[in-house]
Write a protein that holds these residues in place. Structure first.
Motif, PDB file in Angstrom:
ATOM      1  N   SER A 198      67.240  52.633  -0.104  1.00  0.00           N
ATOM      2  CA  SER A 198      67.782  51.873   1.024  1.00  0.00           C
ATOM      3  C   SER A 198      67.104  52.295   2.322  1.00  0.00           C
ATOM      4  CB  SER A 198      69.292  52.107   1.149  1.00  0.00           C
ATOM      5  OG  SER A 198      69.554  53.458   1.522  1.00  0.00           O
ATOM      6  N   GLU A 199      67.301  51.470   3.345  1.00  0.00           N
ATOM      7  CA  GLU A 199      66.703  51.770   4.648  1.00  0.00           C
ATOM      8  C   GLU A 199      67.280  53.054   5.233  1.00  0.00           C
ATOM      9  OE1 GLU A 199      66.735  49.619   8.974  1.00  0.00           O
ATOM     10  OE2 GLU A 199      66.124  48.360   7.281  1.00  0.00           O
ATOM     11  N   SER A 200      68.589  53.245   5.085  1.00  0.00           N
ATOM     12  CA  SER A 200      69.199  54.471   5.628  1.00  0.00           C
ATOM     13  C   SER A 200      68.630  55.709   4.946  1.00  0.00           C
ATOM     14  CB  SER A 200      70.717  54.420   5.461  1.00  0.00           C
ATOM     15  OG  SER A 200      71.070  54.315   4.085  1.00  0.00           O
ATOM     16  N   ASP A 201      68.296  55.578   3.639  1.00  0.00           N
ATOM     17  CA  ASP A 201      67.690  56.708   2.919  1.00  0.00           C
ATOM     18  C   ASP A 201      66.306  57.050   3.478  1.00  0.00           C
ATOM     19  OD1 ASP A 201      69.842  57.139   1.321  1.00  0.00           O
ATOM     20  OD2 ASP A 201      69.024  56.141  -0.454  1.00  0.00           O
ATOM     21  N   CYS A 202      65.617  56.056   4.038  1.00  0.00           N
ATOM     22  CA  CYS A 202      64.298  56.326   4.635  1.00  0.00           C
ATOM     23  C   CYS A 202      64.435  57.358   5.747  1.00  0.00           C
ATOM     24  CB  CYS A 202      63.691  55.037   5.200  1.00  0.00           C
ATOM     25  SG  CYS A 202      63.175  53.836   3.965  1.00  0.00           S
ATOM     26  N   TYR A 203      65.431  57.153   6.605  1.00  0.00           N
ATOM     27  CA  TYR A 203      65.609  58.073   7.735  1.00  0.00           C
ATOM     28  C   TYR A 203      66.171  59.420   7.268  1.00  0.00           C
ATOM     29  CZ  TYR A 203      64.641  54.089  10.756  1.00  0.00           C
ATOM     30  OH  TYR A 203      64.032  53.037  11.383  1.00  0.00           O
ATOM     31  N   ARG A 204      67.012  59.394   6.233  1.00  0.00           N
ATOM     32  CA  ARG A 204      67.493  60.659   5.674  1.00  0.00           C
ATOM     33  C   ARG A 204      66.339  61.452   5.050  1.00  0.00           C
ATOM     34  NH1 ARG A 204      71.346  59.670   1.277  1.00  0.00           N
ATOM     35  NH2 ARG A 204      71.670  61.933   1.376  1.00  0.00           N
TER      36      ARG A 204
ATOM     37  N   SER B 272      61.766  49.813  12.462  1.00  0.00           N
ATOM     38  CA  SER B 272      62.434  49.146  13.580  1.00  0.00           C
ATOM     39  C   SER B 272      61.481  48.236  14.349  1.00  0.00           C
ATOM     40  CB  SER B 272      63.035  50.185  14.533  1.00  0.00           C
ATOM     41  OG  SER B 272      62.030  50.984  15.108  1.00  0.00           O
TER      42      SER B 272
ATOM     43  N   THR C  64      61.364  51.546   1.588  1.00  0.00           N
ATOM     44  CA  THR C  64      62.128  51.075   0.433  1.00  0.00           C
ATOM     45  C   THR C  64      61.205  50.347  -0.533  1.00  0.00           C
ATOM     46  OG1 THR C  64      62.642  48.919   1.389  1.00  0.00           O
ATOM     47  CG2 THR C  64      64.130  50.745   1.940  1.00  0.00           C
TER      48      THR C  64
END
Length: 711
Positions: free
Chosen positions: A269-275, A296, A324
């Motif tokens: 997921s996209e949130s996992d990219c930042y994590r 972004s 992702t």
């Protein structure tokens, strides 16, 4: 050669609903049309279209594109016709095959003017259906993979064309893997020794430090597992050409080059990219200034990813890309992702860019170019540049090529803003207009009424839009000045033959020279695009040719054999009355130099090439160009008085170019047509006596002689 069943299996792997019968029919038709044709390698020609189709299956492309690949050479190389293909396979495929045929017939490596026109045709063909360029890129990739069967000179020509056009185009479309492979295959042809040296260094490095990629990949997986992030990690060494380019850009040897390894982290997921980014930065130190957030702020071809560079094992720098699976599909296929299939249906990838919008955005900036050079400059800027994203104070985002300045940013907002720009603030701080913008900066443009674009901006800006707008503004601004200067030059030239430069005379000259009107003629004279000699000869050819008992140019030099021709050395520009010597140049006759020319030192060890020469006795015509450099005060009427002074000395100004403009003085280069050395001394003496002229020098440039000798 790949069998039809194997090809269909490749398509079926991502599109179970494929029209197998139609692909089989195209396969059989293409094989029949190419029957008896052979490639230079000795293989049946049809192995090539099948291989192109197989390359396109790697992009999971639709049936129409695969069938087009199988038939892409039939119209050009066989008895097949558009109408027959349309009848057998439908209008869509017939138009695609015809589009690829037209692309193939565009000769992209030629003179600048023709090349610009061919690029226009290339973009026109792309704008109708982008799939034609996808087939053409796959076609070029297979040809480069099998290029060794070609003649050496053909290999070099195709490799240069690939490096200059097709590889950057693949990159611009987001197909980075194809760009890298095309570049490396071309590099292998153009510089095999350089590529081999990079590979040898890699082997040595691997022997000394072990399998670094495996070790770092394992470390990254451990960090992600500890952070409870599900992701795939892949590592690779960069392509030899990519490393070679970095070595040249950074002027570093291989041993000092750090970021030669690249790693990809594919998350759920996209949130996992930042994590994942946080986990990587927590374990390894991030290199300042090397982080880019293309999630972004995606690239115009749909590319999304997080980029960072960290110091990995043993202090080695490694590049890390985090994205992702859907982002990765677009990163691999670029614009082609629009046609990709997955499980029998067109892939609904939210990150795939609309090809129609992409090509419209790419071409709209080229339509404004007024001439071929501007168009080619815009094409190259667009195809070769990475992008930075900058913000207005209100938060609007503008995409610019790397290296762009606040002036580029101002023109990106609006041409009026760019033209009236007097300053800029970047992240709240006042900066010079030549500052190179960085990703994510906020730019506030300061404008002033009455400000106009400056000539120096041309060398500062990066975007084709800014360059075109500045050139247009300068042309408009300079026109009045060129008209005034042209009128004064024409007056002097006509007075030299006892005539007046009347409106009627100038209109007659314009008509004979196929120039639209008198004003345009004067502007061209003032900008040195035509000479006053041409204008005078157009109106009074008899008077212009009347030289009395002068020495003609063809017998101006004594000491040549009857079969020898001569030309004056551009390095020293010798004139009658100066001591001269000749140097024989193969295929060019004899080049005449002044006896004190610095270039003659190059021929000291070649006495057999020296020819003893002298100028013919008698009066010579005013046809010998000498270049002067003048520094004059910036004051009203000064240039007009100088032109009058030169005219009074019966000399003709054939070219004039300003090389430096300051508030208090100008420096300019002026070409004068003179008779002999006494004529030159008389003109220079008169100029030196003028109070508004700070310096007068005869310009001699040995570099011009070297360039001429190499022609």
């Amino acid at each position: 050669m790949i069998a039809v069943d194997d090809l269909i299996a490749l398509v079926r792997s991502y599109n179970p609903k494929t029209d197998e019968e139609k692909i089989k029919a195209a396969y059989d038709y293409g094989r029949q049309m190419h029957d008896g044709q052979m490639r230079q390698s000795g293989e049946p020609y049809f192995t090539h279209p099948v291989s192109v189709a197989a390359i396109l299956t790697e992009q999971r492309l639709d049936d129409a594109t695969i069938i087009t690949a199988l038939l892409h050479d039939t119209i050009e190389d066989t008895r097949a016709s558009y109408s027959e293909i349309e009848k057998l396979f439908g209008k869509e495929i017939a138009e695609l095959v015809d589009g690829v045929t037209k692309l193939t017939n565009i000769q992209l490596t030629s003179t600048e003017t023709k090349q610009a026109e061919n690029f226009r045709k290339l973009f026109m063909a792309m704008s109708k259906d982008l799939r034609v360029i996808l087939v053409k890129l796959a076609d070029r990739l297979h040809n480069m993979r099998t290029i060794r069967a070609m003649r050496a000179e053909k290999q070099a020509q195709k490799a240069r064309e690939t490096m200059d056009i097709f590889a950057p185009l693949a990159g611009r479309m987001g197909m980075q893997w194809m760009r890298e492979e095309l570049e490396d295959l071309a590099f292998k042809v153009l510089n095999p020794e350089g590529r081999a040296s990079i590979i040898r260094r890699f082997i040595t490095l691997q022997r000394e430090s072990g399998d670094v990629i495996h070790k770092i990949t394992s470390d990254m997986r451990d960090e992600l597992e500890e952070a409870d992030i599900e992701a795939d990690v892949f590592g690779r060494a960069k392509k030899p050409y990519s490393i070679w380019r970095k070595m040249r850009e950074k002027e570093q040897g291989f041993s000092r080059l750090s970021d030669i390894y690249g790693f990809r982290i594919i998350t759920q997921s996209e949130s996992d990219c930042y994590r994942a980014l946080g986990a990587i930065h927590q374990r390894w130190r991030a290199v300042p200034g090397r982080f880019k957030d293309y999630i972004s702020q995606p690239k115009s071809n749909g590319y999304r990813s997080l980029h960072t560079t960290v110091s990995g094992r043993d202090g080695k720098r490694v590049e890390v890309q985090i994205r992702t699976r859907q982002m990765h599909d677009v990163a691999e296929s670029g614009v082609a992702a629009h046609w990709s299939y997955r499980d029998g249906v067109r892939s609904e990838n939210p990150f795939a860019v609309d090809p129609a919008k992409w090509i419209a955005g790419l071409t709209e900036r080229f339509e404004a170019a007024e001439d071929h050079d501007e168009f080619m400059e815009a094409v190259k800027l667009e195809m070769y540049s990475d992008q930075v994203f900058c913000f207005t104070p209100k938060g609007d985002v503008f995409k610019l090529p790397r290296g762009a300045t606040p002036i580029d940013f101002a023109y990106a907002i609006h041409t009026r803003i760019g033209g009236s720009c007097v300053g800029a603030k970047v992240d709240g701080l006042r900066v010079p207009l030549w500052t190179r913008l960085k990703n994510g900066q906020s730019v506030d443009i300061i404008t002033a009424e009455g400000q106009t674009p400056q000539a120096t901006w041309i060398d500062i800006v990066k975007t084709g839009k800014a360059k075109s707008a500045i050139r247009k503004a300068l042309r408009d601004e300079d026109r009045d000045r060129f008209v005034k200067l042209g009128r004064e030059l024409a007056r002097v030239a006509f007075s030299n033959i006892g005539k007046r430069a009347t409106d009627k005379a100038l209109e007659t000259a314009a008509r004979h020279l196929a120039i639209s009107d008198r004003e345009e003629l004067l502007a061209l004279i003032g900008s040195a695009e035509i000479t006053t000699r041409q204008v005078v000869e157009a109106v009074y050819p008899a008077l212009a040719d009347k030289q009395g008992d002068v020495v003609s140019k063809d017998r101006a030099v004594v000491g040549l054999r009857p079969d020898q021709s001569f030309r004056r050395g551009p390095c020293c520009q010798p004139v009658p009355g100066e001591r001269i010597v000749g140097i024989t140049v193969r295929g060019q006759g004899v080049v005449v130099h002044a006896i004190d020319c610095a270039k003659l030192a190059e021929f000291e060890e070649q006495p057999e090439r020296w020819v003893d020469l002298r100028w013919h006795e008698g009066p010579h015509p005013e046809i010998y160009t000498v270049t002067l450099e003048l520094t004059i005060t910036n004051d009203a009427g000064v240039l007009g008085r100088i032109c009058t002074l030169i005219g009074e000395k019966k000399a003709n100004i054939s070219n004039l170019n300003f090389i430096d403009r300051k508030p208090d003085y100008y420096r300019l280069i002026m070409d004068l047509d003179l008779r002999d050395i006494e004529h030159l001394h008389a003109v220079m003496t008169a100029l030196e006596a003028e109070t508004d002229i700070a310096a007068v020098d005869r310009l001699r440039d040995p570099g011009r002689g070297l360039a001429a000798a190499a022609e």
